[in-house]
Design a protein around this motif. Sequence first.
Motif, PDB file in Angstrom:
ATOM      1  N   TYR A 106       0.904  -1.321  -0.081  1.00 31.30           N
ATOM      2  CA  TYR A 106      -0.005   0.063   0.098  1.00 31.30           C
ATOM      3  C   TYR A 106       0.896   1.515   0.102  1.00 31.30           C
ATOM      4  O   TYR A 106       1.996   1.125   0.816  1.00 31.30           O
ATOM      5  N   TYR A 107       0.293   2.288  -0.736  1.00 34.01           N
ATOM      6  CA  TYR A 107       1.317   3.391  -1.016  1.00 34.01           C
ATOM      7  C   TYR A 107       0.549   4.576  -0.884  1.00 34.01           C
ATOM      8  O   TYR A 107      -0.645   4.847  -1.128  1.00 34.01           O
ATOM      9  N   ASN A 108       1.531   5.941  -0.630  1.00 34.42           N
ATOM     10  CA  ASN A 108       1.102   7.179  -0.766  1.00 34.42           C
ATOM     11  C   ASN A 108       2.090   7.767  -1.648  1.00 34.42           C
ATOM     12  O   ASN A 108       3.363   7.357  -1.589  1.00 34.42           O
ATOM     13  N   ALA A 109       1.634   8.654  -2.508  1.00 38.16           N
ATOM     14  CA  ALA A 109       2.676   9.156  -3.624  1.00 38.16           C
ATOM     15  C   ALA A 109       2.269  10.901  -4.120  1.00 38.16           C
ATOM     16  O   ALA A 109       1.323  10.996  -3.808  1.00 38.16           O
ATOM     17  N   SER A 110       3.515  11.367  -4.583  1.00 34.16           N
ATOM     18  CA  SER A 110       3.135  12.686  -5.117  1.00 34.16           C
ATOM     19  C   SER A 110       2.383  12.311  -6.657  1.00 34.16           C
ATOM     20  O   SER A 110       2.245  11.216  -6.851  1.00 34.16           O
TER      21      SER A 110
END
Length: 751
Positions: free
Chosen positions: A307-311
């Motif tokens: 699971y990720y968060n990104a610009s």
Amino acid sequence: MFDEVESSIGLFNVFAFFSPDGKNAFSVVKTTLTAPIVIKKWDVETGKEIKIFKTPLYSPITESNISYNGKYILVGNMEGEIIVFNVETGTHIKTFKAHSFVTVNSLPFIGWLFTPGATVKSIAFSPDNKYVLSGGYDKIIKLWDLESMKEIRIFKGHTSGILSIAFSPDGKYAVSGSWDTTLKLWDIATGREIRTFSGHADGIYSVAFSPDGKFALSGSWDATVKLWDIATGKEIKTFIGHSKGYELTNWVTAPGVLSVAFTHNGKYAVSAGDASVRIWDIATGKELAMFIAFKDGEWIVITSEGYYNASEKGAQYLSVKVENKKYDMNLFYDVFYRPDIVAAKLRGEDIKDLITITMQDAIKSPPPVVEISPITASPTSPKAKVCYQAKSTGGGIGEVRLFHNGKLIESDGYYKETAKTSDKMQLAQINSKTIYEDMRSVKIKEKAELSPVTTKSKGDVFNDCKEIEAVSGENEISVTAFNKDNTVQGYMQTAKFTSAIKPEEPHLYILSIGIDQYKDSTINLKYAVKDSKDIKERILKQAETLYKPQHIHNITITDKEATKTNIISRINELSSKIKPTDSFILFVAGHGILLQNQYYMLTNEYDGTVNEGTMISSNEIVEISKKIKSLSQLFIFDTCHAGGVDYIVSGLYDARMSVLAKKMGLHIYASANSKEQAMDGYQGNGLFTYTLLDGLNNNKNADKNKDNKISLTELGEYSKQTTTDISKKIGHSQTPLIINFGKDNAVYNLR
């Protein structure tokens, strides 16, 4: 971002660190071999440069650190010197010789970047700010009096250069790491070597003590991080995940692990190297998350589950490799883009009940491949027939999406329905705790339910044809398909054709919805109706720079008129008129909630009962977009959550809106704020609406590319930055979400 820091080049020429109070950052920079050393002080809150320390010093720098009391910055160089700066005045106090020259043959490699000379490679301050330890390529550690900079003691024992050194929290001991692959524990008072720690296969570039002084961390060029017992010298754990480096030239390799540290509570280890920063659980030895920052400012944070968060573009630079096959991160966007889960894990919360599937498991069901048949449209025909095929590669076939010029026109994927209830549920109770408890209550019955999206079964080969309305000029048709679990998206295939039909004059349609009054009067708002009317009027005024007055159409729905039946009816009315060449803007001000995997917009009829008759769901929003044929659509959701907006609500809100925008191929501006913030407002409007109105007010500051046009992307970015800046000044944090998956078009021309 501190831009000046990033402009420097050279492996040993940039160092950056925070002041002890965390309010400032310092950069120690040497841009070229002939440039002087420059130290800059930055304000962390604003990113602005506060002070610059210019020096006449030119030798390549190899280490830098700041004292715990924030009074001194020490810089080591390749000449074996230590340079002392006064932080308050920015003055150079003194330079003294600390370490002597050693021959090149004493180190395992050569090259101008690493020429050992008399290099100072490590500097550490004692916790009481009285002493400094330095380590050099001459294999010696020295203890110095910080005030006088006089040598007090020498520590000898390593057989190669010293790469790292650290004081224990009580200042009685030191631990050092060397090219000889060992760590050593030293008694500060006597200079005696207490014990040696062996286990690394290469030089030890960084060492750190745990907050209680019982353990040590070491990071090595062998790409491992190791945890040691100080009392026994025994290795407790090895953390494996970093790569062994990347090739800079054909003769220089960058180290696997450059830096290690404990978190303040000692529960986690942090390591940096191979272009990534990783967080480890000390108790289990497992990696929690990985951070990667790219040169252009993009970034990504990904948990061990995937699971990720990104610009905005961060995920484009990272791929997942399984059995020698690479998958772009963007293929996992719909399921694994979850800023809320990333934030929860980084805060140490238990997320196991929120995890329905890991990326490793998802890849076991690969996505299908898609082919588009040659498009044989007549250049003068207003319609074209598009045929395509999706073929399973072992993971089956799930949702298939068809796009025209970037905008979704066909799909069969739906978010699974949430649990229906007729019980009274106060909106204020739907806070982050309720949302996560609701999500945790969902039982996974079978693999097909691992994704929040469900579709019709298609077997292993799926063929379909659709008739589309062509637009004058280039028409781009794109098709993508998911595996049967709808967890991994296949690569998008694209075909183009050119139409010679006569261009139509474009129309603009605006649907503005504002709801202050609800049947549940406890959630009533103050500025939503005014916001909807003000936005409509401002868009109407500015749109005259692009559209003929008779081609601008608007519908405003407020309060008692804003029932679900009436809203859907007006949308159906618009969909019968709007053509692909037209533009459509939907503005919504009111309440929105998150239930399980869906976002819901509340209508005027909401009375505290959660039921589909008083809410418009994510599924219905997707259908609205598909039904409206405009290829240029902007959806603006200025909705608030009476249950409060914390990192969980904000992160999940971002995820749901981002996935919606990507799926529909359009632009979404979304601002989640609390009911209290919405009630307080800002100069007569909701804050986000206020900044949108400002951006729509013939605002030259929003014209980023200086073409005298304000585009969808420019308006969004201006509103985001302005909202963020104002919210900080008035005491609360609000950062709108601006997602641009559709093609960029002008909103208005500057007059």
